[in-house]
Structure formats: structure tokens, C-alpha cells
Design a protein around this motif. Structure first.
Motif, PDB file in Angstrom:
ATOM      1  N   UNK A  60      53.003  93.444  40.468  1.00  0.00           N
ATOM      2  CA  UNK A  60      52.615  94.839  40.630  1.00  0.00           C
ATOM      3  C   UNK A  60      51.456  95.193  39.692  1.00  0.00           C
ATOM      4  N   UNK A  61      51.501  94.628  38.498  1.00  0.00           N
ATOM      5  CA  UNK A  61      50.430  94.870  37.524  1.00  0.00           C
ATOM      6  C   UNK A  61      49.096  94.327  38.022  1.00  0.00           C
ATOM      7  N   UNK A  62      49.162  93.157  38.646  1.00  0.00           N
ATOM      8  CA  UNK A  62      47.943  92.559  39.195  1.00  0.00           C
ATOM      9  C   UNK A  62      47.352  93.461  40.294  1.00  0.00           C
ATOM     10  N   UNK A  63      48.231  94.087  41.102  1.00  0.00           N
ATOM     11  CA  UNK A  63      47.745  94.994  42.135  1.00  0.00           C
ATOM     12  C   UNK A  63      47.020  96.198  41.518  1.00  0.00           C
ATOM     13  N   UNK A  64      47.551  96.663  40.355  1.00  0.00           N
ATOM     14  CA  UNK A  64      46.912  97.783  39.667  1.00  0.00           C
ATOM     15  C   UNK A  64      45.520  97.398  39.182  1.00  0.00           C
ATOM     16  N   UNK A  65      45.375  96.152  38.750  1.00  0.00           N
ATOM     17  CA  UNK A  65      44.072  95.684  38.269  1.00  0.00           C
ATOM     18  C   UNK A  65      43.030  95.741  39.390  1.00  0.00           C
ATOM     19  N   UNK A  66      43.473  95.387  40.600  1.00  0.00           N
ATOM     20  CA  UNK A  66      42.554  95.462  41.746  1.00  0.00           C
ATOM     21  C   UNK A  66      42.169  96.917  42.002  1.00  0.00           C
ATOM     22  N   UNK A  67      43.169  97.799  41.942  1.00  0.00           N
ATOM     23  CA  UNK A  67      42.926  99.216  42.233  1.00  0.00           C
ATOM     24  C   UNK A  67      41.951  99.851  41.252  1.00  0.00           C
ATOM     25  N   UNK A  68      42.059  99.477  39.953  1.00  0.00           N
ATOM     26  CA  UNK A  68      41.164 100.095  38.966  1.00  0.00           C
ATOM     27  C   UNK A  68      39.872  99.304  38.758  1.00  0.00           C
ATOM     28  N   UNK A  69      39.731  98.205  39.510  1.00  0.00           N
ATOM     29  CA  UNK A  69      38.487  97.460  39.492  1.00  0.00           C
ATOM     30  C   UNK A  69      38.316  96.487  38.341  1.00  0.00           C
TER      31      UNK A  69
END
Length: 276
Positions: A60-69
Motif C-alpha cells: 500500500x505504501x508503494x502505491x502511495x509513492x506512485x500517487x505522490x510522484x
């Protein structure tokens, strides 16, 4: 689930539904079934990464990294692929021990007491459309089908009619029901048969739908389709009396300390005079 970062707001409902569908949990509030307990403990005991909520939190954390660029999608996909391949290798390598522990725990979870005839373990198990209690001894001294709904507890009380043990059936929103383990024992049937059906002469008996809803139906179903709705929270006690208006049996309806004797048929005109 939110605290452990398991899933998202949009996926948690689907995750929980799959646990219901696969027989790992039941009820509301949720209770873990023996199958779910065995699966969880067998994975944790063998230190399988899939049982660690930290693994899901990392994804889930990795998905957040994609979202915030801060990370590229391709990089995250590659890391996730490696993580899941390592997880698969771990499961394959430990599959034998996981399988052994799973059935060991599952069998323990099913044990509910001792057979009164031979002393062997009694277990509660289920088939596709039924559940039952049986003796695990070589001679299989005891086997009875159980109510399809509700949590079953074995009591140390003996049935005053046949001498077998009594079980307690616990259903949400209802007073716990004390029953003989033998479904055909008169300790049960005397409270579940209300008299003759005026339509075809069959017996009107207490039934439950697949969802656990109580109703009165004719013993000659499907030839006779007479069904009567009843209050779900009421205790309904048979009498030997018959309604003079429509010919259905009378019964006593109890709500706590309040009780009233009236016709079983909720559409009977006499019911308008006797409202709880």
C-alpha cells in the motif's frame, strides 16, 4: 484493518466478503470459524510472510509513492513482482508443514466434548447443506444433524427425556435455545409441533429459512404450501386449543414477562382483538 493498513476503503468490503464466502468467518459481529482459525495459525506458526500485515502495508505504501510522484509505476511493479515471487517460493517450500499444521489445528477446533457412550472426541463438522455432530471413535457411537443456523455450545445438562446431553443454540437477537442433541427427541418436537393444518390435516411445525428466520409451515410441504409468519423475538408455546374462527391452532406468544394466547394465523380476524 485500517490500523494495520490492510486494503483500502474501497477494497476492504470485498476482502471481508471473500472471507465469508470461503467459510473463514461468520456472523455479525464477526466470529472466526474453525477453518479460518486453522488457516491463520498454520501460516503464523510456520512464519509465512503472507500472514504478516506489514507485507500488505508495504504494498500500500508503494502505491502511495506512485500517487505522490516519488516513485515510478514501473519500479513499483517490479518490486512488487519480486516480493510476491519470494512469497510464493516461501509458501511452496513450507507447504508440507503448513498443510500438516492446518489439519492438526482444524481437527482440534472441531472438538466440542466427549462422547457419552464411548468417551471419544465429539466434533462438529459440516457438509454442503448441513452440519452435524459425530463421535470420532471407531464404532461412531453418536451422529446427529444440528440446526443450520446459530452458534452451538455443548452443555453439561442431560435431556430429561432421553438422557443425552443438551446443546445451546445462540442466535443474534434471540434468547439462547436449549435443545436435546437428538433432533427427533420429544424434548424438541413437543415444542415445535403446534397442531393440525386446517388445509390438509398435516402438522404445523416450527421451521427456519436458510437465513435463520423462524416461521410455521405444514409438514406436508411441498404438497401443502401453508406458511405462517411469526414474531422473531417471541417464544411461541404450543397449546391443545384450536381457533374457533379459522381452525388454526392457538399458541402462547411470550415477549419477556408479557404473554398472550392467540391464533397462530397472523391474518385471522380474532388477532385484531388480541394485540401484543
Amino acid at each position: 484493518m485500517e490500523k494495520e493498513r490492510l486494503g483500502t476503503k474501497s477494497t476492504r468490503h470485498d476482502i471481508i466478503q471473500k472471507l465469508y464466502d470461503r467459510g473463514f468467518i461468520e456472523g455479525n459481529p464477526i466470529r472466526v470459524k474453525p477453518l479460518g482459525m486453522a488457516m491463520g495459525e498454520s501460516l503464523i506458526t510456520n512464519s509465512v510472510a503472507a500472514a504478516d500485515p506489514g507485507m500488505t502495508a508495504r504494498l500500500e505504501e508503494e502505491m502511495d509513492y506512485i500517487a505522490n510522484g516519488s516513485r515510478k509505476k514501473g519500479e513499483v511493479i517490479e518490486d512488487s513482482r519480486k516480493l510476491l515471487l519470494d512469497l510464493l517460493d516461501d509458501l511452496i517450500r513450507k507447504s508440507g508443514k503448513i498443510n500438516e499444521k492446518f489439519y492438526e489445528i482444524l481437527n482440534k477446533e472441531k472438538v466440542v466434548g466427549k462422547c457419552p457412550k464411548c468417551g471419544s472426541d465429539l466434533v462438529i463438522d459440516q457438509g454442503k447443506n448441513s452440519r452435524y455432530i459425530k463421535c470420532t471413535g471407531e464404532s461412531n457411537d453418536l451422529f446427529f444433524y444440528l440446526p443450520k443456523t446459530g452458534k452451538i455450545e455443548i452443555t453439561d445438562q442431560k435431556c430429561p427425556v432421553c438422557g443425552l446431553f443438551l446443546i445451546k443454540v445462540i442466535r443474534r437477537g434471540e434468547k439462547p435455545e436449549l435443545r436435546c442433541v437428538d433432533p427427533k427427541c420429544s424434548f424438541n418436537t413437543n415444542r415445535e409441533v403446534f397442531g393440525k393444518c386446517p388445509s390438509d390435516g398435516g402438522m404445523l411445525v416450527l421451521r427456519r429459512s436458510r437465513m435463520g428466520t423462524k416461521f410455521i409451515g405444514c409438514s406436508n410441504f411441498p404438497a401443502c404450501k401453508v406458511t405462517l409468519s411469526i414474531p422473531q423475538k417471541a417464544e411461541i408455546i404450543p397449546t391443545d386449543k384450536v381457533c374457533k374462527v379459522d381452525g388454526f391452532p392457538n399458541a402462547i406468544f411470550k415477549f419477556g414477562n408479557r404473554e398472550i394466547e392467540q391464533c397462530l394465523n397472523p391474518k385471522c380476524p380474532s388477532r385484531k382483538e388480541n394485540t401484543l
